[in-house]
Design a protein around this motif. Sequence first.
Motif, short mmCIF file in Angstrom:
data_model
loop_
_atom_site.label_atom_id
_atom_site.label_comp_id
_atom_site.label_asym_id
_atom_site.label_seq_id
_atom_site.Cartn_x
_atom_site.Cartn_y
_atom_site.Cartn_z
N ARG A 93 82.56 -23.42 14.37
CA ARG A 93 81.48 -23.77 15.14
C ARG A 93 80.61 -22.74 15.66
NH1 ARG A 93 83.15 -28.29 18.29
NH2 ARG A 93 81.98 -27.67 19.94
N LEU A 94 81.22 -21.48 15.58
CA LEU A 94 80.09 -20.44 15.83
C LEU A 94 79.13 -20.33 14.53
CD1 LEU A 94 82.17 -17.65 17.30
CD2 LEU A 94 80.32 -18.98 18.62
N ARG A 95 79.43 -20.66 13.28
CA ARG A 95 78.56 -20.53 12.24
C ARG A 95 77.63 -21.48 12.35
NH1 ARG A 95 77.68 -22.39 7.38
NH2 ARG A 95 77.11 -21.06 5.83
N ILE A 96 78.23 -22.74 12.66
CA ILE A 96 77.04 -23.84 12.95
C ILE A 96 76.14 -23.59 13.80
CG2 ILE A 96 76.89 -26.39 13.69
CD1 ILE A 96 79.54 -26.72 12.12
N LEU A 97 76.72 -23.24 15.03
CA LEU A 97 75.70 -22.64 16.06
C LEU A 97 74.59 -21.64 15.66
CD1 LEU A 97 74.76 -22.97 19.17
CD2 LEU A 97 76.54 -21.19 19.52
N ALA A 98 74.96 -20.65 14.99
CA ALA A 98 74.20 -19.58 14.46
C ALA A 98 73.21 -20.08 13.32
CB ALA A 98 75.02 -18.59 13.89
N VAL A 99 73.48 -21.26 12.48
CA VAL A 99 72.59 -21.69 11.77
C VAL A 99 71.67 -22.49 12.41
CG1 VAL A 99 72.38 -23.35 9.71
CG2 VAL A 99 74.35 -21.66 9.62
N GLU A 100 72.13 -23.31 13.37
CA GLU A 100 71.29 -24.19 13.94
C GLU A 100 70.13 -23.27 14.75
OE1 GLU A 100 73.76 -28.23 14.79
OE2 GLU A 100 73.60 -26.85 16.31
N PHE A 101 70.76 -22.29 15.41
CA PHE A 101 69.76 -21.13 16.48
C PHE A 101 68.72 -20.38 15.35
CE2 PHE A 101 68.80 -17.24 18.39
CZ PHE A 101 68.61 -17.78 19.46
N ILE A 102 69.02 -20.03 14.19
CA ILE A 102 68.44 -19.53 13.26
C ILE A 102 67.32 -20.47 12.74
CG2 ILE A 102 68.02 -18.56 10.80
CD1 ILE A 102 70.89 -17.13 11.57
N ARG A 103 67.73 -21.67 12.33
CA ARG A 103 66.76 -22.79 12.10
C ARG A 103 65.74 -23.17 13.22
NH1 ARG A 103 69.98 -27.10 8.16
NH2 ARG A 103 70.14 -25.91 6.57
N PHE A 104 66.17 -23.25 14.26
CA PHE A 104 65.42 -23.70 15.47
C PHE A 104 64.42 -22.36 15.58
CE2 PHE A 104 64.59 -23.00 20.04
CZ PHE A 104 64.36 -24.42 20.39
N GLY A 105 64.81 -21.29 15.77
CA GLY A 105 63.92 -20.03 15.50
C GLY A 105 62.75 -20.05 14.55
N LEU A 106 63.00 -20.51 13.16
CA LEU A 106 62.16 -20.72 12.29
C LEU A 106 61.37 -21.89 12.46
CD1 LEU A 106 64.37 -19.75 9.12
CD2 LEU A 106 62.64 -18.34 10.40
N VAL A 107 61.61 -22.84 12.94
CA VAL A 107 60.81 -23.91 13.29
C VAL A 107 59.83 -23.63 14.42
CG1 VAL A 107 60.75 -26.45 14.20
CG2 VAL A 107 62.26 -25.60 12.12
N GLY A 108 60.52 -23.06 15.55
CA GLY A 108 59.84 -22.52 16.29
C GLY A 108 58.78 -21.65 16.31
#
Length: 169
Positions: A10-25
């Motif tokens: 779950r932490l890995r999924i959260l980290a991946v989503e957070f990184i992708r969110f940051g790149l899109v942002g």
Amino acid sequence: MSSAPVTRSRLRILAVEFIRFGLVGGLGFIVDVGVFNLLRTTIMDPSHMHEGPVIAKLISTTLAILVNWLGNRYWTFKERRRADMLRESIEFFAVSIVGMGIGLACLWFSHYVLHFTSLWADNISGNVIGLALGAIFRFVLYRVWVFGEHRVRVPDARVETAGKTTSIS
């Protein structure tokens, strides 16, 4: 049975989503800052238009929201997107508009209340402070409400009605 693998997953999924969110942002940020500064230093300069900085920020953020919508729907949260794109997009834009309001409020307060009217001050208040506060707000609401796990559609769900099998996706 240990819950450690589940927690790590779950932490890995959260980290991946957070990184992708940051790149899109980041891409949205480039659009937002670029359009804002282009408008703010040309046709919406405060010497030409009193409300220029706020209108420029409104336009630039709207364009960035469109970029972010596409990036988050089709990349960051692609496994979570729903078949009901209209409802999902309305929720996404509602959250984005409130996030935009946070940035606009920071810019307005700095420019019109504190009278920090330089281009530098407008960028700090709108594109640093306002953006950071708005990004935190948006990430949390996108993740738990718009693209929340409780709303994940089953990729190949099938429904039987009157003897016929129909795919839902």
